[in-house]
Design a protein around this motif. Structure first.
Motif, short mmCIF file in Angstrom:
data_model
loop_
_atom_site.label_atom_id
_atom_site.label_comp_id
_atom_site.label_asym_id
_atom_site.label_seq_id
_atom_site.Cartn_x
_atom_site.Cartn_y
_atom_site.Cartn_z
N ASP A 602 0.85 -1.20 0.00
CA ASP A 602 0.00 0.00 0.00
C ASP A 602 0.88 1.24 0.00
N GLU A 603 0.34 2.32 -0.56
CA GLU A 603 1.12 3.55 -0.75
C GLU A 603 1.63 4.11 0.56
N THR A 604 0.79 4.10 1.60
CA THR A 604 1.19 4.66 2.89
C THR A 604 2.45 3.98 3.40
N MET A 720 6.02 3.08 -7.71
CA MET A 720 6.02 4.26 -6.84
C MET A 720 7.14 5.22 -7.23
N GLN A 723 5.78 7.12 -10.06
CA GLN A 723 4.77 8.09 -9.64
C GLN A 723 5.41 9.30 -8.96
#
Length: 752
Positions: A602-604, A720, A723
């Motif tokens: 997950d991004e977090t 990521m 991004q």
């Protein structure tokens, strides 16, 4: 087109020229249509036809202006369904009759254009994510510059003002002699401004400020790097060797004149046969009891001093490192001041100097070789802070251990291993500023029928440059940390600080060579032109990986220091302590290698700084423990320790690399904590995340082999990184502008 009536043709002209190719059929169709319109006079017809000349097609600027006008109409009138409706609004409703509508619809058919489809397609193109990505500034550039400059802001500003003056215009002559004299003249100007003596004590004319001296070195590196090296040899190596290795009698006699450049000098350590191995050098300094002098001698050609800056032309004196011989006993390497030229620049008797000649770069520095043939110097010319010869002709030292004395002497010169990486950092900043600013303006390709797009909008171009911007910022804060550690050093900390400085010298200079190569390629053919300065930056910094110690050798030094610290930790533990250490490591491994953690995407989690630092620490500890275990096993099997180290040399590089990456990330994160401006802090957090994840991605093979991550996680990290590059791109220009490099120093036409 200035005539509003003629603007009715803008949609048609844009459509036929947007692919940069007007076919013969399109030309004939439009020509016949223009001649058939009785509402156009002859002059207007000629103006329109001039836009259909394939020999002088409309410029990209003209085509973009047509596109902009169409976009404006579409944005204001989103319900439009035909090119004729756009034409009507562009021409102020002058052509709204039903007959003309029919004529335009017929023309669309003849050209093979469907008005409604074209408008839909045009709207999609104008909404392209890649096309619409714009340069913005989400923070105040000046505030970030102040954060980067820190406490040295005043001296940095002063140096930038000086090197922006007309006297510091770049020397363009290819004549090495002219170039060397120009660099020497620049050094004289800097000496008059009291910049060269900044690190010397105030009682000898100095500024007593080593932090400012390092800032001066880094800031000068935005200018000509030959100047930086000449400056560093004169005021750093030559001057600081006298200050660090000498005593009061040397300070009072030499420091003021060194700082004012009255005595240009050299630092004569390196020998042809013994580059990084200072202990192995063969130049001798034999003590003469009769007249209390030393005889400096080069026993054979391969023992000559080589690559000595300032030697070929300007140097009058030198700090010469030589083996002290008293009554046929070798007392190890010591330092001596030796005159090599008189005040008229005539080479003295017994001294042979040769020019090293043309180099890959830094040709404004007069590197030379020096040989000594029974050159006699007075006893007081021995730099005697750590060793001396008393009046009885006996060797004395406050440090009884030969080994410790040798490394203490070299440790005082560790400042060079801080100055060089900071200079390399400035060169990387210059290259990135040129490449980023050019990439923001250079347009290439684009959506079908749309305008060309800045190449910095392309994800692969972002991938090439933005992780390097992040790494450069990371190195900036890490080198600030090393500088502070060096300034506040205690004797107990010196081994670690020496290793840290050696490691960061290697890490920063290797980074710079890689960064400048990528910048050159990212600027295409323009990057290959000398006028755009990347060639000078590349060539001049190439030798930085060798200066102050070969990088690979220095990395071995770093790894040995880490192994020494590792052994100390175990040596201080009792049996229960060792059990606890093993248990804690196992507990950490269990926590971080469980299936949830190794697959978490997950991004977090992925952008969490604690995850980043833990991953770096784990790699550092594991590679260190693995190397120690392997060494121990090899030695216990009967292999000589020297041979055992040779077997694991490749692993030693990994140990050093993992340690340095952890230090760099840790210091980037620490620096961010102290940033008060929220916008600047937000920008730095993104860069720190990018640095961390880009390094993890680079080392993904290790993490996969170790079981610390699974493939699903390393793939998520790759996404990521992409991004973050996309998210940082709008601020890219502002991030390099925050380096605040004077335009006259940047000087590359493509950067403006």
């Amino acid at each position: 087109m200035k005539d509003s009536k003629l603007k009715a043709f803008i949609p048609l002209f844009y459509l036929v020229w947007s692919d940069d190719l007007l076919t013969q059929k399109e030309f004939v169709t439009l020509q016949n249509f223009i001649f058939s319109q009785d509402w156009l006079n002859t002059k207007e017809q000629e103006i329109l036809l001039s836009n259909l000349d394939s020999k002088t097609p409309p410029t990209r600027t003209t085509i973009n202006s047509w596109k902009s006008e169409i976009e404006t109409v579409l944005n204001e009138n989103p319900t439009l369904k035909s090119t004729f409706e756009i034409a009507t609004l562009l021409s102020d409703n002058e052509n709204s009759s039903r007959d003309l509508r029919a004529a335009f619809i017929q023309l669309e058919n003849d050209l093979g254009i469907s008005g409604e489809e074209i408008i839909t397609d045009f709207k999609n193109k104008s909404n392209s994510l890649t096309s619409n990505l714009q340069t913005i500034t989400s923070f105040e550039i000046e505030k970030l510059t102040r954060i980067l400059d820190g406490e040295q802001a005043a001296i940095i500003k002063k140096v930038k003002l000086i090197i922006s003056q007309p006297e510091f215009a770049y020397e363009t002559s290819t004549d090495t002699a002219i170039y060397r004299e120009k660099v020497y003249d620049w050094c004289k100007i800097l000496a008059k401004e009291n910049l060269g003596n900044m690190a010397y004590p105030k009682e000898y004319g100095g500024g007593d400020n080593i932090a400012d001296y390092f800032a001066i070195m880094e800031t000068l590196s935005y200018h000509d790097l030959s100047l930086v090296i000449k400056f560093g040899v004169q005021f750093g190596l030559w001057g600081m060797s006298v200050h660090s290795l000498g005593t009061e009698k040397h300070y009072s006699k030499y420091l003021k004149d060194i700082g004012s450049l009255i005595i240009p000098g050299c630092f004569a350590m390196t020998e042809t046969n013994h580059g990084s191995n200072v202990k192995g050098m063969e130049t001798t300094a034999t003590y003469n009891h009769d007249d209390q002098t030393f005889t400096i001698h080069t026993p054979h050609q391969k023992a000559q001093k080589e690559y000595i800056g300032n030697a070929a032309v300007h140097g009058q004196m030198a700090t010469v490192f030589a083996k002290l011989i008293i009554d046929n006993t070798d007392y190890g390497v010591n330092a001596f001041i030796v005159a090599i030229r008189d005040i008229n620049s005539v080479v003295l008797k017994g001294i042979t100097i040769n020019d090293c000649g043309l180099k890959m770069g830094l040709n404004g520095v007069d590197n030379g070789t020096i040989s000594f043939d029974q050159v006699v110097i007075p006893k007081e010319n021995m730099l005697d802070r750590f060793a001396s010869v008393n009046d009885k002709g006996e060797f004395e030292s406050p440090i009884p251990s030969d080994n410790r004395r040798f490394f203490t002497m070299l440790g005082t010169l560790v400042g060079g291993r801080i100055g060089i990486p900071r200079s390399a950092l400035a060169a990387a900043k210059s290259g990135l500023t040129i490449a980023i600013q050019y990439s923001d303006k250079r347009r290439q390709f684009g959506p079908e029928g749309g305008s060309e797009v800045p190449i910095l909008n392309y994800r692969i171009h972002q991938r090439r440059l933005l992780p390097l911007v992040a790494k450069t910022y990371a190195n900036h804060f890490a080198l600030q940390y090393v500088t502070k550690r060096f300034m506040k050093r205690t004797e107990a900390e010196m081994p670690e600080i020496e290793a840290l400085a050696a490691g960061m010298k290697a890490y920063s200079t290797w980074s710079t060579t890689a960064i400048l190569q990528e910048c050159r390629e990212a600027c295409g053919g323009k990057g290959y032109l000398s006028e755009n300065r990347i060639d000078a930056l590349k060539n001049d910094t190439e030798v930085y990986t060798t200066f102050e110690g070969d990088n690979t050798v220095l990395m071995q030094l770093v790894a040995k220091n880490r192994l020494s610290e590792f052994r100390k930790s175990f040596g201080q533990m009792d049996a229960m302590g060792i059990i606890q250490y093993v248990y804690d490591n196992a507990k950490t491994a269990i926590a971080e290698k469980n299936p949830i953690a190794t697959r978490k995407t997950d991004e977090t989690h992925l952008i969490d700084q604690e995850f980043h630092l833990n991953a770096f620490i784990h790699r550092e500890k594991t590679t260190l423990a693995s190397a120690a275990k392997r060494l121990k096993k090899l030695i216990e099997s009967g292999l000589d320790p020297y041979d055992a180290f040779n077997v694991v040399q490749h692993q030693m590089i990994d140990v050093a690399q993992a340690y340095l990456e952890r230090i760099v990330l840790e210091q980037f994160q620490e620096a961010i904590k102290s940033i008060e401006d929220n916008d600047s802090k937000s920008a730095m957090i993104k860069l720190c995340q990018l640095y961390a994840l880009a390094q993890i991605e680079k080392n993904k093979g290790w993490y996969l082999e170790d079981g610390y991550m699974e493939a699903v996680k390393t793939k998520a990290i790759r996404k990521m990184v992409n991004q973050l590059c996309w998210d940082i791109r709008p601020d890219a220009v502002a991030l390099v502008k925050a380096f605040d490099i004077p335009d006259s120093c940047l000087a590359a036409p493509i950067a403006f």
